[in-house]
Design an enzyme around this catalytic site. Sequence first.
Site, PDB file in Angstrom:
ATOM      1  N   CYS A 100     -12.968  57.984  74.216  1.00 11.33           N
ATOM      2  CA  CYS A 100     -13.609  57.533  73.089  1.00 11.33           C
ATOM      3  C   CYS A 100     -12.623  56.336  72.759  1.00 11.33           C
ATOM      4  CB  CYS A 100     -13.728  58.270  71.847  1.00 11.33           C
ATOM      5  SG  CYS A 100     -14.079  57.632  70.236  1.00 11.33           S
ATOM      6  N   HIS A 142     -23.250  60.547  71.536  1.00 10.51           N
ATOM      7  CA  HIS A 142     -21.797  60.600  71.267  1.00 10.51           C
ATOM      8  C   HIS A 142     -21.763  59.546  69.942  1.00 10.51           C
ATOM      9  CE1 HIS A 142     -17.257  59.614  72.284  1.00 10.51           C
ATOM     10  NE2 HIS A 142     -17.686  58.946  71.370  1.00 10.51           N
ATOM     11  N   GLU A 143     -22.629  58.828  69.848  1.00 15.60           N
ATOM     12  CA  GLU A 143     -22.333  57.477  68.728  1.00 15.60           C
ATOM     13  C   GLU A 143     -23.052  58.069  67.636  1.00 15.60           C
ATOM     14  OE1 GLU A 143     -20.546  55.168  69.229  1.00 15.60           O
ATOM     15  OE2 GLU A 143     -20.557  54.992  71.412  1.00 15.60           O
ATOM     16  N   HIS A 146     -20.401  60.226  65.884  1.00 12.81           N
ATOM     17  CA  HIS A 146     -19.656  59.180  65.097  1.00 12.81           C
ATOM     18  C   HIS A 146     -20.101  58.973  63.674  1.00 12.81           C
ATOM     19  CE1 HIS A 146     -16.209  57.962  67.626  1.00 12.81           C
ATOM     20  NE2 HIS A 146     -17.048  57.545  68.490  1.00 12.81           N
TER      21      HIS A 146
HETATM   22 CO    CO Z   1     -16.463  57.309  70.511  1.00 14.61          CO
END
Ligand code: CO
Length: 171
Positions: A100, A142-143, A146
Amino acid sequence: MPIVVVPHPALRKTSKEIKEADFDTAEMKKLLSELSEALASRDDGVGLSAPQIGINKRVFVVAGKVSRKKDEKNIPPDEYFINPIIIKVSKKLSNLEEGCLSIPNTYGMVKRPANVKMEYTDEMGEKKSKSASGLLARIFQHEIDHLDGILFIDKATNIKELKNTDANTEY
Ligand code: CO
């Protein structure tokens, strides 16, 4: 806009939806270009979410190089995904190493659905959906994590510290 790193508080907040009135405004265009600029500052980056530049809004960018075809000369433009929601996941999982951009020199294996379908709004305010597999499915998940204040280290096994080599993929 620099990329923020842990323990920056923006990385642990739930980001807010972008309202219809905010589409196609100067502020929005500025946010999207800042996302692309920050992502382009890192050779190893494939995607970046707004909280990673300290802005808690539900949008992320995927680098154009991710969708570049083998025989394609030019790098396609970056793609923006606003208010994204995963609406379908495969039963099949894949276990891949992730890094990341907001967690320096740290990598770990994360098990996620191999294929996903995502609904989102594009930067023109148009509602769309997209199915993804492989790296793109990984980036989407993954985003979106976030945007919910979740980091890959919350889910990873075999977390290891490594010097960044630019050969690793980071999101
Ligand atoms: Co990331």
